[in-house]
Write a protein that holds these residues in place. Structure first.
Motif, PDB file in Angstrom:
ATOM      1  N   ASP A   1     -24.360 -37.504   4.238  1.00 24.79           N
ATOM      2  CA  ASP A   1     -24.700 -36.837   2.972  1.00 24.79           C
ATOM      3  C   ASP A   1     -24.503 -35.327   3.043  1.00 24.79           C
ATOM      4  N   ASP A   2     -24.597 -34.762   4.242  1.00 25.01           N
ATOM      5  CA  ASP A   2     -24.474 -33.308   4.383  1.00 25.01           C
ATOM      6  C   ASP A   2     -23.139 -32.891   4.990  1.00 25.01           C
ATOM      7  N   ALA A   3     -22.114 -33.716   4.823  1.00 23.59           N
ATOM      8  CA  ALA A   3     -20.795 -33.403   5.372  1.00 23.59           C
ATOM      9  C   ALA A   3     -20.252 -32.104   4.769  1.00 23.59           C
ATOM     10  N   GLN A   4     -19.658 -31.280   5.624  1.00 22.04           N
ATOM     11  CA  GLN A   4     -19.070 -30.021   5.174  1.00 22.04           C
ATOM     12  C   GLN A   4     -17.732 -29.813   5.869  1.00 22.04           C
ATOM     13  N   SER A   5     -16.915 -28.958   5.299  1.00 20.04           N
ATOM     14  CA  SER A   5     -15.623 -28.657   5.910  1.00 20.04           C
ATOM     15  C   SER A   5     -15.184 -27.253   5.520  1.00 20.04           C
ATOM     16  N   ALA A   6     -14.347 -26.670   6.354  1.00 26.86           N
ATOM     17  CA  ALA A   6     -13.782 -25.342   6.090  1.00 26.86           C
ATOM     18  C   ALA A   6     -12.484 -25.257   6.875  1.00 26.86           C
ATOM     19  N   SER A   7     -11.639 -24.321   6.519  1.00 27.46           N
ATOM     20  CA  SER A   7     -10.373 -24.178   7.232  1.00 27.46           C
ATOM     21  C   SER A   7      -9.972 -22.706   7.294  1.00 27.46           C
ATOM     22  N   ALA A   8      -9.077 -22.400   8.221  1.00 26.99           N
ATOM     23  CA  ALA A   8      -8.589 -21.035   8.373  1.00 26.99           C
ATOM     24  C   ALA A   8      -7.194 -21.082   8.974  1.00 26.99           C
ATOM     25  N   GLU A   9      -6.398 -20.056   8.665  1.00 30.90           N
ATOM     26  CA  GLU A   9      -5.051 -19.962   9.209  1.00 30.90           C
ATOM     27  C   GLU A   9      -5.117 -19.564  10.686  1.00 30.90           C
ATOM     28  N   VAL A  10      -4.207 -20.136  11.469  1.00 34.45           N
ATOM     29  CA  VAL A  10      -4.144 -19.854  12.902  1.00 34.45           C
ATOM     30  C   VAL A  10      -3.049 -18.827  13.169  1.00 34.45           C
ATOM     31  N   ALA A  11      -3.373 -17.786  13.916  1.00 35.79           N
ATOM     32  CA  ALA A  11      -2.367 -16.799  14.287  1.00 35.79           C
ATOM     33  C   ALA A  11      -1.297 -17.493  15.128  1.00 35.79           C
ATOM     34  N   GLY A  12      -0.072 -17.402  14.715  1.00 31.22           N
ATOM     35  CA  GLY A  12       1.001 -18.098  15.417  1.00 31.22           C
ATOM     36  C   GLY A  12       1.480 -19.316  14.664  1.00 31.22           C
TER      37      GLY A  12
END
Length: 245
Positions: A141-152
Motif C-alpha cells: 500500500d505504501d509503494a513509492q518510486s523515483a528516478s534520476a539520470e545517471v552521469a554517463g
C-alpha cells in the motif's frame, strides 16, 4: 532400494504423504535397520518442529497457480516394453510415476507447513529474488518510486516500500563498465554511506539492495572495483543519487 528412493520415501513418510504400497516398502526397510528407523523418527520430529515453530504464511494465489502449472507441464516418464501394455486385470499405476507425484505433494506440503517466505518459493520456481521483491514492493500500500539520470548515460529507477523495508533499483540504459569494475549501491543515511550491493550495467534486470532501507535514505551509485569498495566507503564521486523523500 537406491539411496534416492530411500530419501524420497523418508521425506514422504515424515509428511504423511506416502501411498499405502510405498509405506509398506518403507516399513519393511525400517524393520530390518534400526539406524534407518532412528533416521525416520528424527525426520518426523524435524517436520513437526518446523511446522510448529514457524507462523503460518498464506502463499499468494499466483504461487499456487505456478506450482499447478509446473505439475501440469511435468512430462510423464517413458514406459518400458514391460509396462507398456499390461493385462487389464493386472494394470496398476506405475510406481515411479506415483512416487513422482507423492514426492511433489510432499514438497508442496512442506513449503506450506513451515511457512517458507515468498522469496524462497520464488527461487524454487527459478524466479530471481529481486523480481519477487519488486512485485512485493509494488503490491504494498505504501509503494513509492523515483528516478534520476545517471552521469554517463541511462536512468536509475528506485522502487521502495517503507512497510517492507526493501528497495529495488532498475538500471535502464546504464552502460557496461570496463573489466574489473562494478557499480556499487549505497544507502546514504544523513552523512553516512552504507554499502548496499553491486551490479553490472548493460541490463535492465532489477537489483535488490542489501540491508534494510530507512525513511529518508538517499540511494546513490558509485563506480568501484569489482566486488565493491575495499574500504567500505565510496572511493569515487556518485554518478547518481535518488532521494526517497
Amino acid at each position: 532400494m537406491s539411496e534416492k528412493d530411500l530419501d524420497e520415501l523418508l521425506a514422504g513418510h515424515a509428511l504423511h504423504a506416502l501411498s499405502p504400497d510405498d509405506q509398506t516398502r518403507l516399513d519393511e526397510a525400517l524393520a530390518g535397520d534400526p539406524a534407518l528407523a532412528d533416521r525416520a523418527r528424527r525426520d518426523e520430529e524435524t517436520a513437526v518442529f518446523l511446522a510448529d515453530a514457524v507462523p503460518e504464511v498464506a502463499p499468494p494465489a499466483r504461487i499456487r497457480d505456478e506450482l499447478l502449472a509446473r505439475i501440469a507441464a511435468e512430462p510423464a516418464p517413458a514406459l518400458s516394453d514391460e509396462d507398456a501394455a499390461p493385462e487389464p486385470e493386472a494394470a496398476a499405476p506405475a510406481r515411479p510415476m506415483r512416487r513422482v507425484w507423492f514426492t511433489l505433494a510432499a514438497s508442496i506440503a512442506l513449503v506450506l507447513a513451515v511457512g517458507i517466505g515468498v522469496a524462497s518459493i520464488a527461487q524454487m520456481l527459478d524466479r530471481p529474488e529481486a523480481v519477487v521483491a519488486l512485485e512485493r514492493i509494488e503490491s504494498a500500500d505504501d509503494a513509492q518510486s523515483a528516478s534520476a539520470e545517471v552521469a554517463g548515460g541511462g536512468t536509475l529507477e528506485l522502487h521502495w516500500s517503507p512497510s517492507t523495508g526493501e528497495a529495488v533499483v532498475v538500471a535502464d540504459g546504464v552502460p557496461v563498465l570496463d573489466e574489473g569494475s562494478q557499480y556499487e549501491l549505497w544507502y546514504v543515511r544523513g552523512e553516512t554511506p552504507i554499502p548496499a550491493g553491486v551490479f553490472d550495467g548493460g541490463s535492465d534486470a532489477p537489483t535488490l539492495l542489501e540491508g534494510e532501507m530507512a525513511p529518508g535514505d538517499v540511494v546513490a551509485v558509485t563506480v568501484e572495483q569489482e566486488g565493491g569498495s575495499p574500504t567500505g566507503t565510496p572511493t569515487t564521486t556518485p554518478i547518481v543519487a535518488v532521494p526517497s523523500d
